[in-house]
Design a protein around this motif. Structure first.
Motif, PDB file in Angstrom:
ATOM      1  N   THR A  77       2.751   0.956   6.783  1.00  0.00           N
ATOM      2  CA  THR A  77       3.607   1.554   5.767  1.00  0.00           C
ATOM      3  C   THR A  77       4.757   0.631   5.395  1.00  0.00           C
ATOM      4  N   LYS A 228       4.411   6.489   2.168  1.00  0.00           N
ATOM      5  CA  LYS A 228       4.984   5.132   2.079  1.00  0.00           C
ATOM      6  C   LYS A 228       3.896   4.062   2.148  1.00  0.00           C
ATOM      7  N   LYS A 229       2.751   4.392   1.541  1.00  0.00           N
ATOM      8  CA  LYS A 229       1.667   3.435   1.392  1.00  0.00           C
ATOM      9  C   LYS A 229       1.434   3.206  -0.098  1.00  0.00           C
TER      10      LYS A 229
END
Length: 243
Positions: A77, A228-229
């Motif tokens: 991430t 958060k990718k």
């Protein structure tokens, strides 16, 4: 003939890196002299390494904030490294659709130009108009030359002051030097959390085209926010973004 492989190897070894080429430019050299130590501190403060990282940039027009996200080599991430305020803005909320409209674009872009000769000290160019813009914008003159840059003047770009562009330019150079061919930049009208798009459409009295575009951007925003990718974004024949 038997010497050709050795000559070829020597040629490869003598090739200059992207960073080495950039550091030949006076303003890039000044940026490193003035801000490299601070950039390294930003990384160390977040427990991040500057070795083989991926860079992702997000900008929010209403909040006038540009975010710098970093993903380390083996990380799953991204981590927020730093936020920089716009020091000026132009236009209104909504996408850029024609030359001269003073709009800061909204959409999914990447850095396509490192400019050490900018009128605003240093600048990083966005690939505006992108494929979506070419479909949805004025066909003959959609505009061009959109940059994140130094200084505090703008007619559709994102200025963050000379001091801050030094930092961001260094981070971008390091990312590209580590092998990141495309540095993604997502530009949103605002933070499109749940329910915000509906409120924004109402407040701005957005037309049908802008409303549909913002709802589409909401999908891109929330996809990254969820984990958060960063997934690759494609453009449909309608100009909409999809995964």
């Amino acid at each position: 003939m038997k010497f050709l492989p050795i000559i070829g190897l020597l040629f490869i070894l003598q090739q200059e890196s992207f960073k080495q080429i950039q550091l030949k430019e006076a303003r890039v050299k000044i940026a490193y002299e003035d801000a490299e130590a601070l950039v390294k501190k930003h990384f160390s403060d977040k427990g991040l390494s500057m070795e083989k990282f991926q860079l992702f940039i997000r900008a929010f027009k209403k909040e006038a904030v540009l975010e710098v996200w970093i993903k380390e080599k083996n990380a799953a991430t991204y981590t927020l490294l730093q936020s920089y305020d716009f020091c000026a803005t132009s236009g209104v909320l909504g996408p850029k659709r024609k030359q001269g409209d003073l709009q800061i674009p909204e959409g999914v872009y990447y850095i396509n130009h490192f400019n050490p000769y900018s009128n605003f000290f240093l600048s990083l160019g966005l690939n505006y108009p992108n494929q979506s813009d070419l479909i949805l914008s004025e066909k003959r003159k959609p505009g061009s030359a959109i940059y994140i840059h130094g200084g505090c003047a703008t007619i559709g770009c994102i200025p963050i002051t000379d001091d801050k562009i030094k930092e961001l330019y260094i981070i971008a150079v390091e990312a590209k030097d580590d092998g990141q061919s495309k540095i993604p930049v997502h530009v949103f009208p605002t933070r499109l959390d749940a329910g915000v798009a509906d409120q924004l459409i109402k407040e701005e009295k957005a037309d049908a085209a802008t409303s549909a575009f913002w709802r589409n951007l909401e999908l891109v925003y929330r996809d990254f926010e969820s984990g958060k990718k960063l997934r690759p974004v494609k453009v449909e024949s309608t100009g909409s973004y999809t995964f």
